[in-house]
Enzyme design. Structure first.
Site, PDB file in Angstrom:
ATOM      1  N   SER A 212     -57.688  25.427  -0.785  1.00 32.47           N
ATOM      2  CA  SER A 212     -58.239  25.604  -2.121  1.00 32.47           C
ATOM      3  C   SER A 212     -58.073  24.322  -2.922  1.00 32.47           C
ATOM      4  O   SER A 212     -57.215  23.496  -2.612  1.00 32.47           O
ATOM      5  CB  SER A 212     -57.493  26.760  -2.798  1.00 32.47           C
ATOM      6  N   GLY A 244     -62.821  27.345  -1.602  1.00 31.86           N
ATOM      7  CA  GLY A 244     -61.991  26.142  -1.643  1.00 31.86           C
ATOM      8  C   GLY A 244     -62.500  24.999  -2.478  1.00 31.86           C
ATOM      9  O   GLY A 244     -61.784  24.012  -2.663  1.00 31.86           O
ATOM     10  N   GLU A 281     -67.461  31.760   0.183  1.00 35.22           N
ATOM     11  CA  GLU A 281     -66.810  32.689  -0.750  1.00 35.22           C
ATOM     12  C   GLU A 281     -65.987  31.913  -1.782  1.00 35.22           C
ATOM     13  O   GLU A 281     -64.758  31.923  -1.732  1.00 35.22           O
ATOM     14  CB  GLU A 281     -65.956  33.709   0.009  1.00 35.22           C
ATOM     15  N   PRO A 282     -66.678  31.263  -2.727  1.00 36.33           N
ATOM     16  CA  PRO A 282     -65.954  30.532  -3.767  1.00 36.33           C
ATOM     17  C   PRO A 282     -65.295  31.476  -4.769  1.00 36.33           C
ATOM     18  O   PRO A 282     -65.824  32.548  -5.063  1.00 36.33           O
ATOM     19  CB  PRO A 282     -67.071  29.731  -4.457  1.00 36.33           C
ATOM     20  N   ARG A 321     -49.343  28.356 -12.108  1.00 33.01           N
ATOM     21  CA  ARG A 321     -49.797  27.237 -11.257  1.00 33.01           C
ATOM     22  C   ARG A 321     -48.960  25.971 -11.432  1.00 33.01           C
ATOM     23  O   ARG A 321     -48.637  25.307 -10.444  1.00 33.01           O
ATOM     24  CB  ARG A 321     -51.285  26.953 -11.471  1.00 33.01           C
ATOM     25  N   CYS A 352     -37.046  32.388 -19.114  1.00 33.92           N
ATOM     26  CA  CYS A 352     -35.701  31.853 -18.906  1.00 33.92           C
ATOM     27  C   CYS A 352     -35.625  31.012 -17.638  1.00 33.92           C
ATOM     28  O   CYS A 352     -34.879  31.336 -16.710  1.00 33.92           O
ATOM     29  CB  CYS A 352     -34.704  32.999 -18.844  1.00 33.92           C
ATOM     30  N   GLU A 353     -36.445  29.995 -17.567  1.00 37.41           N
ATOM     31  CA  GLU A 353     -36.468  29.067 -16.435  1.00 37.41           C
ATOM     32  C   GLU A 353     -36.762  27.692 -17.004  1.00 37.41           C
ATOM     33  O   GLU A 353     -37.735  27.554 -17.765  1.00 37.41           O
ATOM     34  CB  GLU A 353     -37.652  29.386 -15.490  1.00 37.41           C
ATOM     35  N   TYR A 382     -56.788  31.979 -11.051  1.00 41.56           N
ATOM     36  CA  TYR A 382     -55.395  32.009 -10.602  1.00 41.56           C
ATOM     37  C   TYR A 382     -54.392  31.899 -11.754  1.00 41.56           C
ATOM     38  O   TYR A 382     -53.287  31.395 -11.580  1.00 41.56           O
ATOM     39  CB  TYR A 382     -55.156  30.909  -9.541  1.00 41.56           C
TER      40      TYR A 382
END
Ligand code: PLP
Length: 424
Positions: A212, A244, A281-282, A321, A352-353, A382
Site C-alpha cells: 500500500s 496499493g 481494488e484501490p 498511522r 497516555c502515550e 485508514y
C-alpha cells in the site's frame, strides 16, 4: 518562512474565501466543527464519487473498492451506487456491506485467515469472488461444499516476491509475507493444481497485492512481469493487481492518478503478453484525499530550547498511522487556510502515550491559540477505519459534505456506547 498549505492536499471541492476560511463542498468547516463538535471527519462526497467513477472508467466492471480504507453504511452504498464492487476482508466488513444493501455478487472476500464461519457467511451471501490465500482455506471451502454449499468462484492470491517501494509494514508482496501463495519455491503452482483438481471451487484467475501507499508504478510492472508466466498458464481469464496506489500526504508529494495507474498496469500486462481481464481494488486512492480531520487545540506547551507541543482533542484513536508507520501529515488552521505557517510545533493527541503524535514536525501560523480548530488534510483512508477506543476516547463522527449540505453518516460515539458490551 514556511509556506501555506499546498491546496493540492485539499479535496476537489474545497474552496477558500477572501478571508482565508475553508469550505468543503460549500460547507464552512468551522461551522461544521461548531455543529458536530471535534474531532470530526469531513468527507467531500463528490470527490469520493469522482474517484469511484474514475476507477470504473479506468478498469471497467469488476473493479472493487477496498473497504478496509474506510467503511460505513453510507460509504458502502456510495461505492455500490457508483458501480464499484466492494472488497471485504473480514466477516465484519462483509456484514456492513451486506447490511448496506450491497448484493453478495458484487463483493470480493479477502483475508489471510478466513474462519470457517466467515467462509460460510461468504457462501451464504453468494459473494462474487473469494480470494483464496492458503491451503488450509482450500480445505475449509471443500468441507463447506461437501456440506451442501455451492462451489464458489475464486481467485488465488499469489505473492510475486517483489518488494514495493513503501513502508515495510505496508509491503505485502515480498517473499517473507503472511499473504498469499509464493511464486518462489512453487507454492503458487501447487495451489493452482490443487484448485484445478477440486470440484469444490471454480478458478477465475490470479490475484496479487504488493503493498500500500506505492508511488512507483514500476513496482506494479515488476510484479506483473514476475507473475506473467503463471497468469498465462492458468485456466481462468481474470487477473487482479490488487490495490496499493499511493497518495500525496505532505508538501511536495504527488502520486499517479487512478487513470495513470491503470494505463501503466495495462501497458505492463500487454508487454508481458497477459490477455486476461485486468481488475484492481484501490482503497486509499478512492478516499484518502477526500477527507480532512478537524480538531480543537486544547493546550500549547513551549519547552524552552526543545520544542512546542500542541495538544488536540483526538490522536492515535482517530489516526494511528503516524504511530504505526511514522506517516507524515500537514496541519493548518481553517480560519486562515492560506496563511504562512512559520511556527514549528509537534501536534500530539490526548492519549497516555508519548508516541501519540499526529504531526511530528508541523508548521502552523504563529498566531495559533488555544481553542483554534486545527485541520489535518488527507485523512480519509485508514484513519476512521483503524480508529480505536484507547483511553476510552469516543470515536469521532463522520459527515459527508455535498452541494452546501453536510450529512451526518456516522454519529459520535457516546459514553454509553463505551459500556454497552460490559456485563455486570
Ligand atoms: C488485498 C488488498 N487489496 C486492496 C487493498 C487496498 O490497498 P490501498 O488502500 O493501498 O489501495 C489492500 C490493503 O492493504 C489489500 O490488502
Amino acid at each position: 518562512m514556511a509556506a501555506p498549505l499546498p491546496q493540492s492536499l485539499l479535496s476537489d471541492n474545497a474552496s477558500i474565501n477572501a478571508a482565508g476560511r475553508l469550505s468543503v463542498a460549500g460547507c464552512d468547516v468551522l461551522e461544521l466543527a461548531e455543529e458536530f463538535g471535534t474531532p470530526l471527519f469531513v468527507y467531500d462526497e463528490h470527490h469520493v464519487r469522482a474517484r469511484c467513477r474514475e476507477a470504473v472508467a479506468a478498469f471497467g466492471d469488476g473493479v472493487a473498492y477496498a473497504t478496509k480504507a474506510f467503511l460505513c453504511t453510507a460509504m458502502a452504498r456510495l461505492a455500490h451506487e457508483e458501480g464499484m464492487h466492494l472488497d471485504v476482508a473480514t466477516g465484519g466488513e462483509l456484514h456492513v456491506a451486506l447490511s448496506a444493501g450491497v448484493p453478495g455478487d458484487r463483493l470480493v472476500m479477502h483475508g489471510n485467515n478466513k474462519s470457517q464461519a466467515e467462509l460460510e457467511m461468504a457462501l451464504q451471501a453468494g459473494v462474487g469472488r473469494i480470494v483464496v490465500d492458503s491451503f488450509d482455506e482450500i480445505h475449509r471451502i471443500e468441507l463447506l461444499v461437501a456440506d451442501g454449499w455451492a462451489p464458489p468462484t475464486v481467485l488465488l492470491r499469489v505473492n510475486p516476491g517483489v518488494e514495493a517501494h513503501t513502508h515495510e509494514y505496508l509491503q505485502t508482496g515480498a517473499l517473507d509475507s503472511k499473504f498469499g501463495f509464493s511464486l518462489a519455491g512453487g507454492m503458487a503452482e501447487q495451489a493452482i493444481e490443487r484448485v484445478s483438481e477440486t470440484p469444490a471451487m471454480n478458478l477465475a484467475g490470479l490475484h496479487a497485492h504488493i503493498g500500500s501507499q506505492v508511488f512507483a508504478v514500476d513496482s506494479f510492472a515488476k510484479a506483473i512481469a514476475a507473475l506473467a508466466p503463471l497468469v498465462k498458464r492458468v485456466d481462468g481469464d481474470e487477473f487482479s493487481i490488487g490495490g496499493g496506489l499511493g497518495v500525496g500526504y505532505v508538501s511536495g508529494e504527488s502520486a499517479p492518478s487512478i487513470t495513470e495507474w491503470a494505463e501503466a498496469v495495462r501497458g505492463a500486462c500487454a508487454e508481458a503478453g497477459i490477455q486476461s481481464r485486468i481488475l484492481a481494488e484501490p482503497g486509499r486512492a478512492i478516499v484518502a484525499s477526500a477527507a480532512l480531520t478537524l480538531y480543537s487545540v486544547g493546550t500549547i506547551k513551549p519547552i524552552e530550547g526543545v520544542r512546542t507541543y500542541v495538544s488536540v482533542d483526538g490522536g492515535m484513536s482517530d489516526n494511528p498511522r503516524p504511530v504505526l508507520y511514522g506517516s507524515g501529515y500537514e496541519a493548518f488552521l481553517p480560519r486562515a487556510t492560506s496563511a504562512d505557517r512559520e511556527m514549528g510545533v509537534r501536534i500530539v493527541g490526548k492519549h497516555c502515550e508519548s508516541g501519540d503524535v499526529i504531526v511530528q514536525e508541523a508548521a502552523v501560523p504563529a498566531d495559533l491559540r488555544v481553542g483554534d480548530v486545527l485541520a489535518t488534510p488527507v485523512t480519509g483512508a485508514y484513519g476512521h477505519s483503524m480508529g480505536s477506543n484507547y483511553n476510552m476516547v469516543t470515536r469521532p463522527p463522520v459527515v459527508f459534505a455535498k452541494d452546501g449540505t453536510a450529512r451526518l453518516v456516522v454519529r459520535r460515539e457516546t459514553f454509553d456506547d463505551l459500556t454497552r458490551r460490559d456485563l455486570v
